[in-house]
Scaffold this motif. Sequence first.
Motif, PDB file in Angstrom:
ATOM      1  N   ALA A 233       0.818  -1.210   0.000  1.00  0.00           N
ATOM      2  CA  ALA A 233       0.000   0.000   0.000  1.00  0.00           C
ATOM      3  C   ALA A 233       0.853   1.260   0.000  1.00  0.00           C
ATOM      4  O   ALA A 233       0.513   2.246  -0.657  1.00  0.00           O
ATOM      5  N   VAL A 234       1.948   1.257   0.740  1.00  0.00           N
ATOM      6  CA  VAL A 234       2.792   2.447   0.788  1.00  0.00           C
ATOM      7  C   VAL A 234       3.375   2.767  -0.599  1.00  0.00           C
ATOM      8  O   VAL A 234       3.266   3.907  -1.066  1.00  0.00           O
ATOM      9  N   PRO A 235       3.992   1.780  -1.298  1.00  0.00           N
ATOM     10  CA  PRO A 235       4.475   2.103  -2.654  1.00  0.00           C
ATOM     11  C   PRO A 235       3.361   2.564  -3.595  1.00  0.00           C
ATOM     12  O   PRO A 235       3.580   3.447  -4.425  1.00  0.00           O
ATOM     13  N   VAL A 236       2.160   1.978  -3.467  1.00  0.00           N
ATOM     14  CA  VAL A 236       1.062   2.392  -4.337  1.00  0.00           C
ATOM     15  C   VAL A 236       0.715   3.857  -4.103  1.00  0.00           C
ATOM     16  O   VAL A 236       0.553   4.638  -5.050  1.00  0.00           O
ATOM     17  N   ALA A 237       0.609   4.254  -2.836  1.00  0.00           N
ATOM     18  CA  ALA A 237       0.295   5.651  -2.526  1.00  0.00           C
ATOM     19  C   ALA A 237       1.402   6.578  -3.017  1.00  0.00           C
ATOM     20  O   ALA A 237       1.130   7.647  -3.582  1.00  0.00           O
ATOM     21  N   ILE A 238       2.650   6.159  -2.809  1.00  0.00           N
ATOM     22  CA  ILE A 238       3.771   7.015  -3.220  1.00  0.00           C
ATOM     23  C   ILE A 238       3.854   7.116  -4.746  1.00  0.00           C
ATOM     24  O   ILE A 238       4.053   8.205  -5.300  1.00  0.00           O
ATOM     25  N   ILE A 239       3.686   5.989  -5.441  1.00  0.00           N
ATOM     26  CA  ILE A 239       3.705   6.021  -6.909  1.00  0.00           C
ATOM     27  C   ILE A 239       2.564   6.886  -7.436  1.00  0.00           C
ATOM     28  O   ILE A 239       2.722   7.645  -8.403  1.00  0.00           O
ATOM     29  N   SER A 240       1.420   6.797  -6.785  1.00  0.00           N
ATOM     30  CA  SER A 240       0.288   7.625  -7.198  1.00  0.00           C
ATOM     31  C   SER A 240       0.632   9.103  -7.045  1.00  0.00           C
ATOM     32  O   SER A 240       0.314   9.922  -7.914  1.00  0.00           O
ATOM     33  N   GLY A 241       1.287   9.439  -5.937  1.00  0.00           N
ATOM     34  CA  GLY A 241       1.716  10.818  -5.740  1.00  0.00           C
ATOM     35  C   GLY A 241       2.731  11.250  -6.784  1.00  0.00           C
ATOM     36  O   GLY A 241       2.666  12.379  -7.310  1.00  0.00           O
ATOM     37  N   ILE A 242       3.680  10.378  -7.106  1.00  0.00           N
ATOM     38  CA  ILE A 242       4.678  10.684  -8.132  1.00  0.00           C
ATOM     39  C   ILE A 242       3.995  10.911  -9.486  1.00  0.00           C
ATOM     40  O   ILE A 242       4.346  11.823 -10.236  1.00  0.00           O
TER      41      ILE A 242
END
Length: 628
Positions: free
Chosen positions: A279-288
């Motif tokens: 979930a953390v990488p998904v949220a961060i990638i979404s932000g990127i």
Amino acid sequence: MVNPAAMPGSMLQALKRGLLPLALGCLAAGAVGWLAASPGLAAWLWSGATAAVLAVLLADMATRLRRGDFGLDLIAAMAMAGALALGEHLAGVIIALMFTGGEALEAFAQGRARREMTALLNRLPRHAARYADGRLEEVALDALRPGDRLLIRRGEVVPVDGCVSGVPAVLDESALTGEALPVRRDVGEAVMSGTTNAGDAFDLVAAHAAADSTYAGIVRLVAAAEQSKAPMARLADRFALGFLALTLAIAGSAWLATGEAVRALAVLVVATPCPLILAVPVAIISGISRCAGRGVLVKSGGALEMLSRIRTILIDKTGTVTDGRPHLVDIRARPGIAPDELLRLAASLDQGSAHVVAHALVAAARTAGLALETPLDLRETPGDGVTGRLGGHEVAVGGWDFVRAQVPDDAFVAELATWIARPGTVAVAVAVDGAPAGALLLADRMREGAPAIVRQLRATGIGRVILATGDRADRAEPIGKQIGVDAILAGMTPEAKARAVAVERATGPVMMVGDGVNDAPALASADIGVAMGARGAAASSQAADIVILVDDLGRLVDARRIASRARAIALQSVYVGIGLSCAGMLAAAFGYLSPVQGALFQELIDVAAILNALRALAAPAAEPRATS
């Protein structure tokens, strides 16, 4: 089992890239085998995939532990090892699939963000034109020695430090000093490597070898800053130690209380922190991705996380807060001559000059809708000015000293001499038929909306804003006061900017924003370096963690808001996921969940956490847009 210590880093990375398709393929093939009444084949495929993922994971953990990097991967490794030991093949491969999926997401985020970056040394030429026996020869920079005489053509970057020879030089030093306007260097004056020839070709006598010159020193500063800068920790890893201790306590207690190792395994399976890993990488990638849509390239998930935590910003002036190019700001014409006519005369003559100030005057005249004439008998003195005929009149346009030497003294000349002495400007004088006609002032213009952008940055939680520039104090202070900064640092060398960053870091995370070669060391040493990449130097883009791809400083406000929202959503996913995992661990400890059931329960938690994390990809209901 693979020996972690013997596995080269390049081989390890290559193996990691193939783990996700391996785990997915073996899970699917094993399911087909199980449905076809071949449980042995299914067990072999599932355990083989689990063992392969575990081997690479152990190798990676050994490499990271040598660097003092401890994370949540240990729980996943223990769960996979326990599944292999107790014959829980399906549970093991499910864990392997979840873990490799998270790793692939993080690798994708970093690769996607970095693919457009240029190398630091692309700006510096690989060869130079050196005089030898009365002719020119192209030689590699490494072959240059002090005393060599070089030809620096128009538009070329000066390859080594040296002194001007033959004729004066007109240089664009903005990449090194922050000075937006071109600078004249007379014969015998020193010139720094990394500056650009903005005028006609000139000769340079090398003072140092290329490796000992200014630009090479800046490259070394950047490299040293990047090596000394601590890597950004993954958000999920900050929860690692506490969550690991809780997991081992619950698993160990269940095993000791019941004597059933399978209960401990079930606890480990449920505890495998996939809401954190996925979930953390998904949220961060979404932000990127949202930042990329706003023209802001974020190079890593760690950079996006850190962006939301910054409280102090150092901002370069030229090309960042200001436009970085000369603009006409005022005109003083002799009585009887209209200001527009003075501009028309200067611009008409300057059509034949390649000087950056000449281009600015021509652009100003065309913007004003003035009809320009074609000059006749044009003569240019490089770096000084031009003369020629316009409509039957002899006209001279250039620097004050150049024009002043061609006109007699009178009251208007004395008035002009006082008027042009305005801080932060460069003057262009005009004479017609040997008489002073007036002067035009040009200056580097502050970006529209810069004060509002600083206020918006403060509204996002920035407590301290510092203007740090290589420009002179008399040019920096008016800009700093207009945009409302807390401190102004003028006349800063690249080393001084890097030291200023180090001083500010003592009180919390620091961001450096710049666009020139002289900003690269500070960008590399700051917690977050932000480069204005639309017209900035390759060095600054390479050293920065974030690159603004459009010529709009307001995008930094957008990026910070996006980063704060993405981090908040990621943390929300972490807290909810850990809470549900703790509930599942207790259920497994009391025997209500088997390892496979625990893995499926964890999958449901993952789906919920990932769906929540994907909210970072969508725009908020009313996300404000910063403008500059």
